[in-house]
Each structure stands twice: as structure tokens, then as C-alpha cells.
Design a protein around this motif. Structure first.
Motif, PDB file in Angstrom:
ATOM      1  N   SER A 126       0.844  -1.205   0.000  1.00 57.78           N
ATOM      2  CA  SER A 126       0.000   0.000   0.000  1.00 57.78           C
ATOM      3  C   SER A 126       0.877   1.251   0.000  1.00 57.78           C
ATOM      4  N   GLU A 127       1.875   1.258   0.864  1.00 57.06           N
ATOM      5  CA  GLU A 127       2.797   2.410   0.886  1.00 57.06           C
ATOM      6  C   GLU A 127       3.533   2.521  -0.446  1.00 57.06           C
ATOM      7  N   ALA A 128       3.819   1.384  -1.054  1.00 58.30           N
ATOM      8  CA  ALA A 128       4.501   1.414  -2.355  1.00 58.30           C
ATOM      9  C   ALA A 128       3.608   2.121  -3.380  1.00 58.30           C
ATOM     10  N   ASN A 129       2.317   1.847  -3.346  1.00 53.69           N
ATOM     11  CA  ASN A 129       1.438   2.478  -4.328  1.00 53.69           C
ATOM     12  C   ASN A 129       1.167   3.948  -4.016  1.00 53.69           C
ATOM     13  N   ASP A 130       1.183   4.325  -2.737  1.00 53.49           N
ATOM     14  CA  ASP A 130       1.146   5.757  -2.412  1.00 53.49           C
ATOM     15  C   ASP A 130       2.378   6.446  -2.989  1.00 53.49           C
ATOM     16  N   THR A 131       3.514   5.753  -2.864  1.00 51.51           N
ATOM     17  CA  THR A 131       4.771   6.286  -3.399  1.00 51.51           C
ATOM     18  C   THR A 131       4.697   6.415  -4.919  1.00 51.51           C
ATOM     19  N   VAL A 132       4.063   5.436  -5.554  1.00 50.79           N
ATOM     20  CA  VAL A 132       3.896   5.477  -7.010  1.00 50.79           C
ATOM     21  C   VAL A 132       3.180   6.764  -7.424  1.00 50.79           C
ATOM     22  N   LEU A 133       2.099   7.076  -6.710  1.00 49.80           N
ATOM     23  CA  LEU A 133       1.355   8.292  -7.064  1.00 49.80           C
ATOM     24  C   LEU A 133       2.243   9.521  -6.948  1.00 49.80           C
ATOM     25  N   ARG A 134       2.989   9.584  -5.846  1.00 50.88           N
ATOM     26  CA  ARG A 134       3.879  10.730  -5.631  1.00 50.88           C
ATOM     27  C   ARG A 134       4.897  10.830  -6.775  1.00 50.88           C
ATOM     28  N   LEU A 135       5.466   9.685  -7.159  1.00 52.32           N
ATOM     29  CA  LEU A 135       6.507   9.703  -8.198  1.00 52.32           C
ATOM     30  C   LEU A 135       5.921  10.070  -9.564  1.00 52.32           C
ATOM     31  N   VAL A 136       4.733   9.535  -9.856  1.00 51.12           N
ATOM     32  CA  VAL A 136       4.095   9.840 -11.146  1.00 51.12           C
ATOM     33  C   VAL A 136       3.831  11.334 -11.254  1.00 51.12           C
ATOM     34  N   TRP A 137       3.251  11.886 -10.224  1.00 52.74           N
ATOM     35  CA  TRP A 137       2.929  13.314 -10.270  1.00 52.74           C
ATOM     36  C   TRP A 137       4.200  14.169 -10.316  1.00 52.74           C
ATOM     37  N   ARG A 138       5.211  13.743  -9.567  1.00 51.90           N
ATOM     38  CA  ARG A 138       6.490  14.460  -9.558  1.00 51.90           C
ATOM     39  C   ARG A 138       7.135  14.427 -10.952  1.00 51.90           C
ATOM     40  N   TYR A 139       7.068  13.252 -11.591  1.00 54.09           N
ATOM     41  CA  TYR A 139       7.671  13.057 -12.914  1.00 54.09           C
ATOM     42  C   TYR A 139       7.114  14.088 -13.901  1.00 54.09           C
ATOM     43  N   ASP A 141       5.430  16.823 -13.217  1.00 57.97           N
ATOM     44  CA  ASP A 141       5.741  18.177 -12.729  1.00 57.97           C
ATOM     45  C   ASP A 141       7.098  18.631 -13.241  1.00 57.97           C
ATOM     46  N   ILE A 142       8.087  17.763 -13.046  1.00 57.15           N
ATOM     47  CA  ILE A 142       9.462  18.129 -13.438  1.00 57.15           C
ATOM     48  C   ILE A 142       9.512  18.382 -14.940  1.00 57.15           C
ATOM     49  N   LEU A 143       8.750  17.607 -15.700  1.00 59.83           N
ATOM     50  CA  LEU A 143       8.752  17.778 -17.154  1.00 59.83           C
ATOM     51  C   LEU A 143       7.916  18.985 -17.608  1.00 59.83           C
ATOM     52  N   GLY A 144       7.382  19.722 -16.640  1.00 65.34           N
ATOM     53  CA  GLY A 144       6.612  20.923 -16.969  1.00 65.34           C
ATOM     54  C   GLY A 144       5.209  20.619 -17.469  1.00 65.34           C
ATOM     55  N   LYS A 145       4.693  19.438 -17.083  1.00 63.45           N
ATOM     56  CA  LYS A 145       3.319  19.102 -17.487  1.00 63.45           C
ATOM     57  C   LYS A 145       2.477  18.728 -16.262  1.00 63.45           C
ATOM     58  N   PRO A 146       2.342  19.656 -15.310  1.00 59.64           N
ATOM     59  CA  PRO A 146       1.650  19.318 -14.056  1.00 59.64           C
ATOM     60  C   PRO A 146       0.175  18.972 -14.257  1.00 59.64           C
ATOM     61  N   GLU A 147      -0.346  19.342 -15.441  1.00 59.67           N
ATOM     62  CA  GLU A 147      -1.765  19.011 -15.681  1.00 59.67           C
ATOM     63  C   GLU A 147      -1.970  17.530 -16.013  1.00 59.67           C
ATOM     64  N   LYS A 148      -0.874  16.829 -16.254  1.00 57.69           N
ATOM     65  CA  LYS A 148      -0.999  15.375 -16.453  1.00 57.69           C
ATOM     66  C   LYS A 148      -1.095  14.730 -15.070  1.00 57.69           C
ATOM     67  N   ARG A 149      -2.312  14.461 -14.607  1.00 57.21           N
ATOM     68  CA  ARG A 149      -2.549  14.025 -13.215  1.00 57.21           C
ATOM     69  C   ARG A 149      -3.293  12.694 -13.136  1.00 57.21           C
ATOM     70  N   VAL A 150      -4.093  12.393 -14.155  1.00 55.63           N
ATOM     71  CA  VAL A 150      -5.028  11.263 -14.006  1.00 55.63           C
ATOM     72  C   VAL A 150      -4.299   9.928 -14.132  1.00 55.63           C
ATOM     73  N   VAL A 151      -4.581   9.044 -13.190  1.00 48.81           N
ATOM     74  CA  VAL A 151      -4.071   7.675 -13.283  1.00 48.81           C
ATOM     75  C   VAL A 151      -5.244   6.767 -13.621  1.00 48.81           C
ATOM     76  N   ILE A 152      -5.076   5.994 -14.683  1.00 51.15           N
ATOM     77  CA  ILE A 152      -6.128   5.054 -15.083  1.00 51.15           C
ATOM     78  C   ILE A 152      -5.820   3.698 -14.459  1.00 51.15           C
ATOM     79  N   SER A 153      -6.824   3.147 -13.796  1.00 51.77           N
ATOM     80  CA  SER A 153      -6.684   1.819 -13.216  1.00 51.77           C
ATOM     81  C   SER A 153      -7.834   0.951 -13.737  1.00 51.77           C
TER      82      SER A 153
END
Ligand code: PXG
Length: 462
Positions: A126-139, A141-153
């Protein structure tokens, strides 16, 4: 204080009464526990558990999909014991590390797919998947596309029980108790059998696999690719009922993720560490994901440890442009848990367990499992590697399921417990995910007992 009174009781009664009086259990109806107290598991060796009344149970679920190397492995016990004496705790924050955390991250890079060479450690999936969300959003953000937020499951996915992880999961019952966080959406799961039963007409398996993959592309089109950050999935859905996707599914999903430029996250918490007969489910399906959450089989469940394996291109970005990563847990890289994980992976390597599963144990298990398909209750047998499921149905010729309220899966599970095997019921699907060290003779015992339990279930409902 309300302590339960425990004089003049057998050990079993004592533990049951303390437990019922004071223990709030995960995924359990406490009203049911008041009717029937929990079975107390007291010890285990190899692939067998012993309960507090001395009954032996063949553990076809490896605890909870995790005790891959079996119970009582001295190497793991020794690793914990010597590390706890040497250094029971230190953290990985603020530019420190410990020998086990460093060595485990290197060992994981050795067994992980070639494009993955870093691990962020957690204590659970569970903590790993919380971390995944943080990393995806950070990724993004760094690339200058903070509007890319949605995760499809996917519907019926399981990614853990924290609020973020259960949002990523697709379990309606969990969403009903707490909702889901914004920016997570769910699409079709590649569950051919469920769809076949629902439709009541023939359904081409591979065509359905392509349709299920297409539902991801449709969702991206609907939301706009500039809003979608990632797709997350278990290579084979575990807690959702051991859903083995049609062969057409994963190549198409991979193509869609590449086409739309979204990250692919393969949740390896169950599939990882040999369960499919490869080190990871992504090796089995050749997925090359960007992030891989892991846990469970990493330490064979002996101590709680998980993590996220991070692909080189994500890691390069975090290193060169990411600054400080504002994320971490007290127990990230816990030295005792890491030492046990190292000993576990080394044991897997020494015993060549992945190859043994692929070439010997899994083919035998899958062959014998298919024999249970002759039972009148069994509408489908499916499985890959050391994963399996039996779908119990009312009418196997016509793909008609039982009424949910009959609780047929639960009835079968109780017969299994009473007859020396543990299978898990997901609705009316009976699931197995045994230790990887299971031997042919254990498989024979399982098949014999499973057949008997299916008979008892059949009798109980007719
Ligand atoms: N991802 C997957 C694919 C899982 O199966 C998690 C993440 C979360 O891991 P933790 O360590 O936080 O539990 C899991 C966990 C069941 C069952 O009933 C399955 C899991 C956990 C508890 C029960 O089948 N899987």
C-alpha cells in the motif's frame, strides 16, 4: 479495561476470547466473529500450518500471497537475528543509509528487468502504491506538465488499503467506505469469464482482450492525453480473482501507453518474485514498465518490506532536475527487513526456485489443477505459474453463476479449512497462490482434498 476472563479455558479458547474481545481485524465482519471465533494459527513448517488445536493445514495461499519460500527457513531467521543484534534500526533519510539497504537495492537491480536499477523502500504494498502516485505526479511536474494528473486503473484491481492505494484499486466495497481521491479513474478489467457469464452468449477471448485494452485508449481520448499521467495494473490480477488476461491484452495495452505517452506501472506485489515462473510478471509479459511496486514475496512475508522499482529514465529525471524528494517513511529501508529480503533473494537464487517453478512445479500444478475442471461445480479453471482459480458455477454448460447470496465460495472455503487445505474465496472463485517451494507430492495432496471439498460443497447446496 474490560479484559476477557481467561482462567479454566483451553489455550484455543483463551486466544479466541482475547482476540474477539480486543482485536479489530482487517477485512472481517465482527458480527460474524462473534458467532464463530477466529481459527488461531500457531506454528508452521514448509508448506504446512498448524492451528492451536493441532490441525495441519496445507497452505495453498502462502499466507496472504507472500510466503514464497515456505515457513521455517533458517537462512531468513538467522539474517533477522544477526542484523537485529548488529543494528536494529537506522533510517535512510538526510543522506544516511545502512549496509542492508544499500546491498538490497543493488541485489534488486540484478534481478529486476535491465532498464531498472533503483528502489525506493516502503514497509508494504500500500505504501509502495502511495509512493507510485507521488513519483508519477512528480515526474510530470518536473517535465513541466503538471496538468498530467489522471491515473487510469481497472475495475476490481487491488493496489492496497490506504486511501490512495484503495482509490487506485477498483474494489467497489472499499470505495463505498471512504470514496476515492480525485484524478483516479477505472476502466474494464480483462475478465473474460465474468463477461462471458454476463453476456450469456459466445465471446471470442482474444477479441475481448483487445476490447478491454481499447477501453484504456477510449478513456484517454475522453479525458485528453494531456491530462493522463499513467496506467496502473497487476500483470495478473490477484485479489480480484486471479484474472489471467487474454494473450491479446498486454501487447495492446503496452502499445496504447506508448502511443499516448503515459507511464506504465506494473504492480508486482503479488506477481513479483517468481510467482509466474519468471522473476516478475513484467518479464512474463515483456512489459518494460516505468515503475514497479513490490512487497510480499520480497521477504517471503517474514518481515514487512516493500518498495517501488524505478526505471532509469525516471531516476535520471529525478536526479538531474528533481531536487529533494519530499517523501519517505520511518521504516524505508529498515535494516532488519532489508537483511531478511537479501537472504530471501539469495535463497531463491541458490535454490534456483524461479527456474524450478517454470520448468517443473508450475507445469505439474497447472496440469493437475485442470483435472478439477471435470467436477460438476467447476465452470472454468485458469492459472499461470503458481497461481490458480476455480470458478464455481450453477450451470457450467451455459455459464450461469450462482446467486451471490448463496455464498457458495464461502461454503467451499469453510470445507477447505475443515479438510486440511487453505484456499481463498473471491466471490465464487476459489483461488490458490501457494508457496513456490510446493512439491509434486503436496500438489497431489491438494488435488485430492480439493476434490473432496468440491463434493462437500456440491452436497451442501443441492
Ligand atoms: N498491490 C497488490 C497487487 C496487492 O495484492 C497490495 C498492493 C497492498 O499490499 P499491502 O502490503 O499493503 O497489503 C496488495 C495486497 C486478499 C488480499 O484478500 C490481498 C492483498 C492484501 C490483503 C488481502 O487477497 N494484496
Amino acid at each position: 479495561m474490560n479484559q476477557a476472563t481467561t482462567t479454566d479455558m483451553s489455550n484455543t479458547e483463551k486466544w479466541q476470547s482475547l482476540d474477539t474481545a480486543h482485536h479489530l481485524h482487517p477485512f472481517t465482519s465482527h458480527k460474524d466473529l462473534l458467532q464463530k471465533p477466529p481459527r488461531i494459527i500457531e506454528s508452521a513448517t514448509g508448506v504446512y500450518l498448524t492451528d492451536s488445536d493441532g490441525n495441519e493445514l496445507l497452505d495453498m495461499m502462502a499466507g496472504l500471497w507472500c510466503v514464497n519460500m515456505g515457513y521455517g527457513r533458517q537462512e531468513l531467521i538467522d539474517a533477522a537475528s544477526s542484523q537485529i543484534q548488529q543494528l536494529p534500526y537506522y533510517n535512510a533519510f538526510f543522506k544516511t543509509s545502512t549496509p542492508p539497504a544499500a546491498e538490497l537495492s543493488a541485489l534488486l537491480s540484478e534481478v529486476a528487468p535491465a532498464h531498472i536499477n533503483h528502489t525506493f523502500f516502503t514497509s508494504s504494498g500500500s505504501e509502495a502504491n502511495d509512493t507510485v502516485l507521488r513519483l508519477v505526479w512528480r515526474y510530470w511536474d518536473i517535465l513541466g506538465k503538471p496538468e498530467k494528473r489522471v491515473v487510469i486503473s481497472r475495475k476490481n484491481a487491488y493496489h492496497g488499503s490506504t486511501i490512495a492505494a484503495s482509490s487506485l484499486g477498483g474494489m467497489d466495497d472499499m470505495h463505498a467506505q471512504g470514496g476515492i481521491i480525485p484524478d483516479v479513474v477505472h476502466v474494464e478489467q480483462p475478465n473474460w469469464f465474468a463477461k462471458r457469464c454476463e453476456l450469456g452468449t459466445d465471446l471470442d477471448r482474444e477479441e475481448f482482450g483487445r476490447q478491454a485494452a481499447q477501453s484504456i485508449a477510449d478513456k484517454i481520448e475522453e479525458l485528453g492525453a494531456d491530462k493522463v499521467a499513467a496506467f496502473i495494473a497487476e500483470p495478473i490480477q490477484g485479489a480480484g480473482g486471479v484474472i489471467v488476461p487474454p494473450d491479446s491484452y498486454w501487447p495492446e495495452v503496452k502499445r496504447i501507453c506508448e502511443h499516448y505517452g503515459i507511464l506504465l506501472i506494473a504492480d508486482e506485489v503479488i506477481c513479483g518474485f517468481g510467482r509466474t515462473g519468471e522473476w516478475f510478471g513484467t518479464d512474463y509479459y515483456d512489459l518494460k514498465p516505468d515503475l514497479m511496486p513490490i512487497a510480499k514475496g520480497l521477504s517471503s512475508g517474514y518481515l514487512p518490506i516493500g518498495g517501488v522499482l524505478v526505471a532509469d529514465h525516471v531516476m535520471d529525471l529525478l536526479t538531474t532536475r528533481g531536487g529533494e524528494l519530499n517523501h519517505g517513511y520511518t521504516y524505508s529501508g529498515h535494516p532488519v527487513c532489508a537483511a531478511v529480503a537479501i537472504a530471501n533473494i539469495q535463497l531463491m537464487q541458490r535454490e534456483n526456485i524461479v527456474q524450478t517453478v517454470r520448468e517443473s512445479t508450475a507445469p505439474y500444478l497447472q496440469k493437475r489443477l485442470r483435472e478439477l475442471g471435470d467436477h460438476p461445480l467447476v465452470g472454468e479453471v485458469r492459472g499461470v505459474g503458481m497461481f490458480g482459480a476455480l470458478e464455481l458455477v450453477a450451470d457450467k454448460e451455459n455459464y450461469i453463476k450462482f446467486d451471490k447470496d448463496l455464498g457458495v465460495g464461502g461454503i467451499c472455503r469453510d470445507h477447505c479449512f475443515d479438510n486440511g487445505i487453505i484456499m481463498r474465496a473471491v466471490g465464487d472463485a476459489m483461488i490458490i497462490s501457494p508457496p513456490l517451494v510446493l512439491q509434486a507430492a503436496d500438489i497431489d495432496v491438494f488435488i485430492e482434498r480439493a476434490w473432496k471439498c468440491l463434493d462437500l460443497t456440491h452436497k451442501a447446496i443441492t
